[in-house]
Enzyme design. Structure first.
Site, PDB file in Angstrom:
ATOM      1  N   LYS A   1       0.857  -0.964   0.336  1.00 57.38           N
ATOM      2  CA  LYS A   1       0.289  -0.005  -0.005  1.00 57.38           C
ATOM      3  C   LYS A   1       0.876   1.746  -0.221  1.00 57.38           C
ATOM      4  O   LYS A   1       0.702   2.383  -0.562  1.00 57.38           O
ATOM      5  CB  LYS A   1      -0.896  -0.139   1.190  1.00 57.38           C
ATOM      6  CG  LYS A   1      -2.087  -0.818   1.204  1.00 57.38           C
ATOM      7  CD  LYS A   1      -3.133  -0.813   2.269  1.00 57.38           C
ATOM      8  CE  LYS A   1      -3.926  -1.550   1.908  1.00 57.38           C
ATOM      9  NZ  LYS A   1      -5.082  -1.331   3.272  1.00 57.38           N
TER      10      LYS A   1
ATOM     11  N   ASP B   1      -9.975   2.969   2.358  1.00 57.75           N
ATOM     12  CA  ASP B   1     -10.265   2.439   3.861  1.00 57.75           C
ATOM     13  C   ASP B   1     -10.236   2.824   4.813  1.00 57.75           C
ATOM     14  O   ASP B   1     -12.110   2.737   5.462  1.00 57.75           O
ATOM     15  CB  ASP B   1      -8.604   1.944   3.699  1.00 57.75           C
ATOM     16  CG  ASP B   1      -8.401   0.272   3.403  1.00 57.75           C
ATOM     17  OD1 ASP B   1      -9.151   0.285   2.795  1.00 57.75           O
ATOM     18  OD2 ASP B   1      -7.049   0.952   3.171  1.00 57.75           O
TER      19      ASP B   1
END
Ligand code: ATR
Length: 298
Positions: free
Chosen positions: A74, A110
Site C-alpha cells: 500500500k 479504506d
C-alpha cells in the site's frame, strides 16, 4: 461471474497483494458485477514484493480496469502512480488504483470506507466529535487521517510504543490542524479521557483469530452509554474487547463494515455505477461463515 460468462469483452480488475489467497474481495466484487449485469471479473494476483514495479506497469499494458492493493504494497505503490488523490497522499497509502485511459490514479477507500461504515452502522458523524484511537500502525493511520479530515474535534492516541503514536499524532496535527494528544497505554489510560470521548477505535491486531482471547488492557468501567466503540477486527466478529464494551451498554461495531465500504467505494470508482451494497454484504457474511467452517476442520 464464473468462467462460462467470461468472453472477449470482459473487463478485468483484481487484487495485488502477498499473500492474497485469504481475501474476501474476489467473491465480494464478482457477486457485485454479476448482480449489476456487468461483464467484469475480479481476480487475485499474488504479487511478490520484488515484482511490484512490473505488476503495476502491467495494469495499463494488460488494460486492466483497476486493482485493489493490499499488504505489503500500500505504501510502496505510491511513487509508481501518475496521480494520487490528496487524502491517499496524506495517509501515505493507496488501496485502489483506477486505470483511466492508461493513467494510473491512486485512492484510499479504506479511510473513507471506515467513515461510511460509522455513518451506516452506528449513525455516527465525526464532525466536532472526540475520538480515542488504540494503536498507531497502518490501519490507525488511515482511520486517524480520515476522521481528522472529516472534522473531528480531537483525537487521542494510545499505543504500546508511545513514540510511534507521538509521530502519527504530530503528523495529523500538522496536516489537518486537529487537536491531538498521546495518552498512557493500557490500564494507565486516564479514565476521564475515556469517559470524555464519543468514539473509541481499536486498531491493533490484539484479539484477531487465532489469538481470540487477547485484548488490549483498557479501563472499561469508564465507558458509558452514548459512546460508540469500534474494533477493526472482524475475525472473530465480536472480539473480547467488543464484548467488554457491549457489556457496558455501548453501541459496538466491528471491521466488517470498513471492509464492505472500502469495496463499495472501489467498485464505484471502477465502474462509475452504484454498488449493490446488500449483495456485497451478504457475500462477505457468507465468506466469513465459510472460512469459519474451514478453520473448524483444521
Ligand atoms: P496494521 O497495518 O494492521 O495497523 P501495523 O502497522 O503492524 O498493522 O500496526 C500494528 C499496531 O498494533 C501497532 O499499533 C502495534 O503497536 P506497536 O506500535 O507498539 O508495535 C499494535 N500491536 C501489535 N501487536 C501488539 C501487542 N501484542 N500488544 C500491543 N500492541 C500491539
Amino acid at each position: 461471474m464464473g468462467f462460462p460468462d467470461i468472453n472477449g469483452k470482459t473487463r478485468v480488475c483484481g487484487l495485488f497483494g502477498f499473500p492474497v489467497e485469504h481475501s474476501f474481495s474476489p467473491a465480494m466484487h464478482n457477486a457485485a458485477f454479476q448482480n449489476r449485469g456487468l461483464n467484469w471479473a475480479y481476480l487475485p494476483f499474488a504479487v511478490h514484493p520484488d515484482n511490484l514495479v512490473k505488476a503495476v506497469q502491467g495494469i495499463p499494458s494488460l488494460n486492466l480496469a483497476g486493482v485493489n492493493i493490499t499488504v505489503p504494497h500500500k505504501q510502496r505503490v505510491i511513487p509508481l502512480l501518475d496521480e494520487v488523490e490528496p487524502t491517499a497522499a496524506k495517509i501515505g497509502a493507496v488501496n485502489t488504483i483506477v486505470n483511466s485511459d492508461g493513467k494510473l490514479m491512486g485512492y484510499n477507500t479504506d479511510g473513507a470506507g471506515f467513515i461510511r461504515s460509522l455513518a451506516e452502522e452506528a449513525s455516527f458523524q465525526p464532525r466536532d466529535q472526540r475520538v480515542l484511537l488504540i494503536g498507531a500502525g497502518g490501519a490507525a493511520r488511515a482511520v486517524a487521517f480520515s476522521l481528522a479530515l472529516s472534522g473531528c474535534k480531537a483525537i487521542y492516541f494510545t499505543n504500546r510504543t508511545t513514540e510511534t503514536a507521538r509521530e502519527l499524532a504530530k503528523e495529523i496535527n500538522l496536516n489537518c490542524g486537529t487537536t491531538v494528544e498521546v495518552l498512557s497505554w493500557g490500564l494507565k489510560l486516564p479514565a476521564e479521557k475515556v469517559a470524555e470521548v464519543d468514539l473509541v477505535v481499536q486498531t491493533t491486531s490484539l484479539g484477531m483469530w487465532p489469538h481470540t482471547q487477547a485484548a488490549p488492557e483498557f479501563p472499561f468501567a469508564a465507558l458509558h452509554p452514548g459512546q460508540v466503540v469500534c474494533d477493526l477486527i472482524y475475525t472473530p466478529r465480536q472480539t473480547v474487547f467488543l464484548q467488554q464494551a457491549s457489556a457496558r451498554g455501548i453501541v459496538i461495531l466491528n471491521g466488517l463494515g470498513m471492509l464492505l465500504y472500502q469495496g463499495v467505494l472501489a467498485f464505484e470508482l471502477w465502474t462509475g455505477q452504484r454498488a449493490p451494497v446488500e449483495v456485497m454484504k451478504e457475500t462477505l457474511e457468507r465468506q466469513l461463515i465459510d472460512s469459519k467452517l474451514k478453520e473448524s476442520k483444521l
